[in-house]
Design an enzyme around this catalytic site. Structure first.
Site, PDB file in Angstrom:
ATOM      1  N   PHE A 150       7.005 -50.670  78.460  1.00 43.79           N
ATOM      2  CA  PHE A 150       8.339 -50.324  77.961  1.00 43.79           C
ATOM      3  C   PHE A 150       9.406 -51.335  78.361  1.00 43.79           C
ATOM      4  CE2 PHE A 150       8.904 -48.625  82.268  1.00 43.79           C
ATOM      5  CZ  PHE A 150      10.228 -48.944  82.531  1.00 43.79           C
ATOM      6  N   LYS A 174       0.085 -52.397  70.025  1.00 42.94           N
ATOM      7  CA  LYS A 174       0.318 -50.989  70.375  1.00 42.94           C
ATOM      8  C   LYS A 174       1.437 -51.025  71.415  1.00 42.94           C
ATOM      9  CE  LYS A 174       0.040 -47.956  72.891  1.00 42.94           C
ATOM     10  NZ  LYS A 174       1.287 -47.370  73.474  1.00 42.94           N
ATOM     11  N   GLU A 177       5.420 -46.317  73.773  1.00 40.44           N
ATOM     12  CA  GLU A 177       5.947 -45.214  72.972  1.00 40.44           C
ATOM     13  C   GLU A 177       7.396 -44.890  73.347  1.00 40.44           C
ATOM     14  OE1 GLU A 177       3.795 -45.279  75.302  1.00 40.44           O
ATOM     15  OE2 GLU A 177       3.754 -43.468  76.533  1.00 40.44           O
ATOM     16  N   SER A 227       1.196 -51.046  83.922  1.00 37.87           N
ATOM     17  CA  SER A 227       1.001 -50.685  85.328  1.00 37.87           C
ATOM     18  C   SER A 227      -0.439 -50.986  85.767  1.00 37.87           C
ATOM     19  CB  SER A 227       1.298 -49.202  85.521  1.00 37.87           C
ATOM     20  OG  SER A 227       0.405 -48.441  84.743  1.00 37.87           O
ATOM     21  N   CYS A 282       8.794 -56.647  86.031  1.00 36.78           N
ATOM     22  CA  CYS A 282       7.616 -56.928  86.863  1.00 36.78           C
ATOM     23  C   CYS A 282       7.879 -58.095  87.787  1.00 36.78           C
ATOM     24  CB  CYS A 282       6.418 -57.231  85.981  1.00 36.78           C
ATOM     25  SG  CYS A 282       6.624 -58.750  85.072  1.00 36.78           S
ATOM     26  N   GLU A 383       4.763 -49.824  94.061  1.00 28.44           N
ATOM     27  CA  GLU A 383       5.762 -50.387  93.152  1.00 28.44           C
ATOM     28  C   GLU A 383       6.693 -49.239  92.746  1.00 28.44           C
ATOM     29  OE1 GLU A 383       4.586 -51.334  89.042  1.00 28.44           O
ATOM     30  OE2 GLU A 383       5.811 -53.138  89.181  1.00 28.44           O
TER      31      GLU A 383
HETATM   32  P1  NAD Z   1       2.221 -48.217  81.556  1.00 27.51           P
HETATM   33  O1  NAD Z   1       1.005 -48.708  82.230  1.00 27.51           O
HETATM   34  O2  NAD Z   1       2.613 -46.800  81.750  1.00 27.51           O
HETATM   35  O3  NAD Z   1       2.105 -48.418  79.963  1.00 27.51           O
HETATM   36  C1  NAD Z   1       1.699 -49.663  79.419  1.00 27.51           C
HETATM   37  C2  NAD Z   1       1.040 -49.405  78.062  1.00 27.51           C
HETATM   38  O4  NAD Z   1      -0.144 -48.628  78.266  1.00 27.51           O
HETATM   39  C3  NAD Z   1       1.917 -48.629  77.084  1.00 27.51           C
HETATM   40  O5  NAD Z   1       1.744 -49.150  75.805  1.00 27.51           O
HETATM   41  C4  NAD Z   1       1.365 -47.220  77.186  1.00 27.51           C
HETATM   42  O6  NAD Z   1       1.535 -46.481  76.012  1.00 27.51           O
HETATM   43  C5  NAD Z   1      -0.095 -47.452  77.454  1.00 27.51           C
HETATM   44  N1  NAD Z   1      -0.707 -46.356  78.213  1.00 27.51           N
HETATM   45  C6  NAD Z   1      -0.082 -45.456  79.008  1.00 27.51           C
HETATM   46  N2  NAD Z   1      -0.980 -44.609  79.541  1.00 27.51           N
HETATM   47  C7  NAD Z   1      -2.196 -44.978  79.082  1.00 27.51           C
HETATM   48  C8  NAD Z   1      -3.516 -44.497  79.298  1.00 27.51           C
HETATM   49  N3  NAD Z   1      -3.753 -43.463  80.085  1.00 27.51           N
HETATM   50  N4  NAD Z   1      -4.532 -45.130  78.679  1.00 27.51           N
HETATM   51  C9  NAD Z   1      -4.300 -46.184  77.877  1.00 27.51           C
HETATM   52  N5  NAD Z   1      -3.057 -46.692  77.644  1.00 27.51           N
HETATM   53  C10 NAD Z   1      -2.024 -46.097  78.243  1.00 27.51           C
HETATM   54  O7  NAD Z   1       3.415 -49.210  81.991  1.00 27.51           O
HETATM   55  P2  NAD Z   1       4.966 -49.058  81.679  1.00 27.51           P
HETATM   56  O8  NAD Z   1       5.522 -47.976  82.524  1.00 27.51           O
HETATM   57  O9  NAD Z   1       5.217 -49.040  80.228  1.00 27.51           O
HETATM   58  O10 NAD Z   1       5.487 -50.484  82.208  1.00 27.51           O
HETATM   59  C11 NAD Z   1       5.828 -50.736  83.533  1.00 27.51           C
HETATM   60  C12 NAD Z   1       4.698 -51.406  84.277  1.00 27.51           C
HETATM   61  O11 NAD Z   1       4.345 -52.628  83.640  1.00 27.51           O
HETATM   62  C13 NAD Z   1       5.078 -51.812  85.700  1.00 27.51           C
HETATM   63  O12 NAD Z   1       4.010 -51.540  86.542  1.00 27.51           O
HETATM   64  C14 NAD Z   1       5.325 -53.297  85.596  1.00 27.51           C
HETATM   65  O13 NAD Z   1       5.173 -54.021  86.796  1.00 27.51           O
HETATM   66  C15 NAD Z   1       4.305 -53.686  84.592  1.00 27.51           C
HETATM   67  N6  NAD Z   1       4.618 -54.946  83.957  1.00 27.51           N
HETATM   68  C16 NAD Z   1       3.861 -56.029  84.297  1.00 27.51           C
HETATM   69  C17 NAD Z   1       4.150 -57.265  83.754  1.00 27.51           C
HETATM   70  C18 NAD Z   1       3.336 -58.472  84.116  1.00 27.51           C
HETATM   71  O14 NAD Z   1       3.395 -59.446  83.387  1.00 27.51           O
HETATM   72  N7  NAD Z   1       2.568 -58.455  85.194  1.00 27.51           N
HETATM   73  C19 NAD Z   1       5.207 -57.392  82.850  1.00 27.51           C
HETATM   74  C20 NAD Z   1       5.947 -56.261  82.518  1.00 27.51           C
HETATM   75  C21 NAD Z   1       5.639 -55.037  83.077  1.00 27.51           C
END
Ligand code: NAD
Length: 498
Positions: A150, A174, A177, A227, A282, A383
């Site tokens: 997000f 994808k 959401e 994450s 991140c 985090e």
């Molecule tokens: P998230 O892991 O909750 O969601 C990421 C994606 O996975 C979304 O598209 C979500 O719909 C999908 N998703 C969620 N639950 C799922 C499941 N059970 N199975 C499969 N897919 C699923 O992360 P977020 O809250 O959207 O983003 C924040 C996180 O992203 C933080 O941990 C941040 O550090 C990380 N991040 C990392 C980088 C990097 O380059 N290392 C960059 C940006 C964000």
């Protein structure tokens, strides 16, 4: 009015048919602004089938033409920068200027993709043996997918989508959401740029859509950013099915402040990198390691600045920090602050009570600053992904370096110092992917690649730049001879050709 957001298939917006959907909210007001469709397995399969049919022709399109589409896309994104930034602010909450900054970092990767003909060119060696030549080329993988978080709804789809498409793949996004409107607009801009139907598609949704992509036999590669818990699961599920997976994950970025650092510069850096985008980056700095006697001096400068942060809706030009993305996430962040207090850290600035008149239903909180945080505390280990900075005291350089190296995450880090020897030893010895020297958020430019170490990444490739080219293509090597004259007969021994 609550809008319905479906999917983007074959260069058109289409309604979802699964009957499942989620709310999209404005973080500043708490209002529901849209319902986003959650794709079924069938909808994902249809998108893959359209992509598969389209990809062969796109792969055969000369790279020069593919890169021309990227040039057009770059112009379109620039022309629509205010519209995109507004969507980002309304669904993510970040300030309008920060949203434009995000688009700028995405554009850099589109610019890199404008040179794809050069980046993909092969190697040729004449005369690897008598009258024999050999050359290596890189070919696209086919249909690839990207799952994005997000917090950068436009930049990360550009990191993946521009590279994958320019390399000759069909790409299925994808997005998160929580803020799907900007990625949907991006898909329209790809189409307007001349990218054919089926080459850049969006399926909105949740775990069902992600698993359908991970399980699909015609999707050989998956890029994920999000994450660590989800990224690790995505990596395992994808690699179990013999796919190429890159999963860039969570972080806990430390900034080491040496006693000789310019403390005004270090304070500015901590304020921007700790509280910009409400800490939802991140590459945010969430731990400041104060070395030697610098701690008290640093706190004296930092605390009033954190207390004075201007928190407000992202569209207000006065705001330095917007709301958190959802109410649930804000409550989780506040829960971490409660836990830090309970575990004995000193809460020097407490932003939990912030109320904004007229925005009572928004997901706001003020900046929080902890001192005397220790490595055994939950707020140090996890985090938090919010506007919470933890200051840890370290006796000397070695102790500071050990702290950074012992942490489970390894995305980014920074050192602030005037001492070149300390800076060099740090950059050389630290087990982290991206290092800043007097630079708090060292996100590499597009022609260097992005990627962390340790629990911040699963998979071998960083993202964008030449790492992106390598991830979205596979190597093929041809060895050729055009024999004339006498036949040498069969050769039974394996030998060097020369
Ligand atoms: P998230 O892991 O909750 O969601 C990421 C994606 O996975 C979304 O598209 C979500 O719909 C999908 N998703 C969620 N639950 C799922 C499941 N059970 N199975 C499969 N897919 C699923 O992360 P977020 O809250 O959207 O983003 C924040 C996180 O992203 C933080 O941990 C941040 O550090 C990380 N991040 C990392 C980088 C990097 O380059 N290392 C960059 C940006 C964000």
């Amino acid at each position: 009015m609550v809008a319905d957001i479906g999917h983007f298939i074959a260069n058109k917006r289409v309604a979802g048919t699964s009957g499942r959907a989620g709310d999209v909210t404005n973080p500043a007001t708490g209002e529901t602004t849209a319902r986003v469709a959650f794709a079924s397995i069938e909808e994902v399969r249809r998108a893959v089938e359209i992509a598969r049919r389209a990809q062969t022709g796109w792969a055969a399109t000369p790279p020069l033409r593919r890169q021309r589409a990227m040039f057009t896309l770059k112009g379109l994104i620039e022309r629509h920068i205010d519209d995109i930034a507004r969507l980002l602010t309304l669904e993510h909450g970040k300030t309008f200027d920060d949203a434009k900054g995000e688009i700028g970092r995405g554009l850099e990767v589109v610019e890199f993709a404008c040179g794809i003909a050069h980046h993909m060119r092969g190697d040729f060696t004449e005369q690897v043996a008598a009258d024999m030549d050999s050359w290596s080329i890189r070919q696209p993988l086919g249909v690839v997918a990207g799952i994005t978080p997000f917090n950068f709804p436009i930049m990360i789809p550009c990191w993946m989508g521009a590279m994958a498409v320019a390399c000759g793949n069909a790409f299925i996004l994808k997005p998160s959401e929580k803020d799907p409107s900007a990625p949907m607009l991006l898909a329209e801009l790809f189409a307007e740029a001349g990218v054919p139907e089926g080459i850049f598609q969006v399926v909105n949704g949740d775990k069902v859509a992600v698993d359908a992509l991970l399980d699909h036999p015609d999707v050989p590669a998956i890029s994920f950013v999000g994450s660590t818990t989800i990224g690790e699961a995505v990596y395992h599920r994808g690699t179990q099915r013999n796919k190429r997976v890159q999963a860039l994950c969570g972080a806990k970025n430390h900034m080491v402040i040496m006693p000789d650092a310019d403390l005004d510069q270090a304070t500015d850096a901590l304020i921007g990198a700790g509280y910009g985008a409400a800490g939802e980056r991140c590459m945010a700095i969430s731990v400041a390691v104060a070395v030697g006697d610098v701690g008290d001096r640093l706190m004296a400068k930092l605390a009033p600045r954190v207390a004075a942060l201007k928190v407000g809706p992202g569209l207000d030009p006065q705001s330095e920090m917007g709301p958190l993305v959802t109410r649930q996430h804000r409550d989780k962040v506040m829960g971490y602050v409660d836990r830090g207090v309970a575990e004995g850290a000193k809460l020097v600035v407490d932003g939990r009570g912030l109320k904004l008149q007229g925005y009572e239903n928004g997901n706001f909180m003020g900046g929080c600053l902890f001192d005397h945080v220790t490595p055994d505390m939950t707020i140090y280990k996890d985090e938090i992904f919010g506007p919470v900075l933890s200051v840890v005291r370290a006796g000397g350089f070695d102790e500071a370096l050990k702290l950074v190296n012992d942490h489970a995450y390894g995305n980014g880090t920074a050192i602030f110092t005037r001492d070149g020897d300390a800076a060099r030893s740090f950059a050389n010895g630290v087990r982290i992917g991206m290092i800043g020297v007097n630079v708090p958020i060292p996100v590499p430019v597009a022609y260097h690649s992005f990627g962390g170490w340790k629990a911040s990444i699963f998979g071998d490739h960083g993202i964008y730049g030449m790492e992106g080219v390598r991830f979205y293509t596979r190597l093929k090597t041809v060895t050729a001879r055009w024999p004339t004259g006498i036949r040498a007969g069969a050769e039974f021994n394996f030998r060097t050709r020369t």
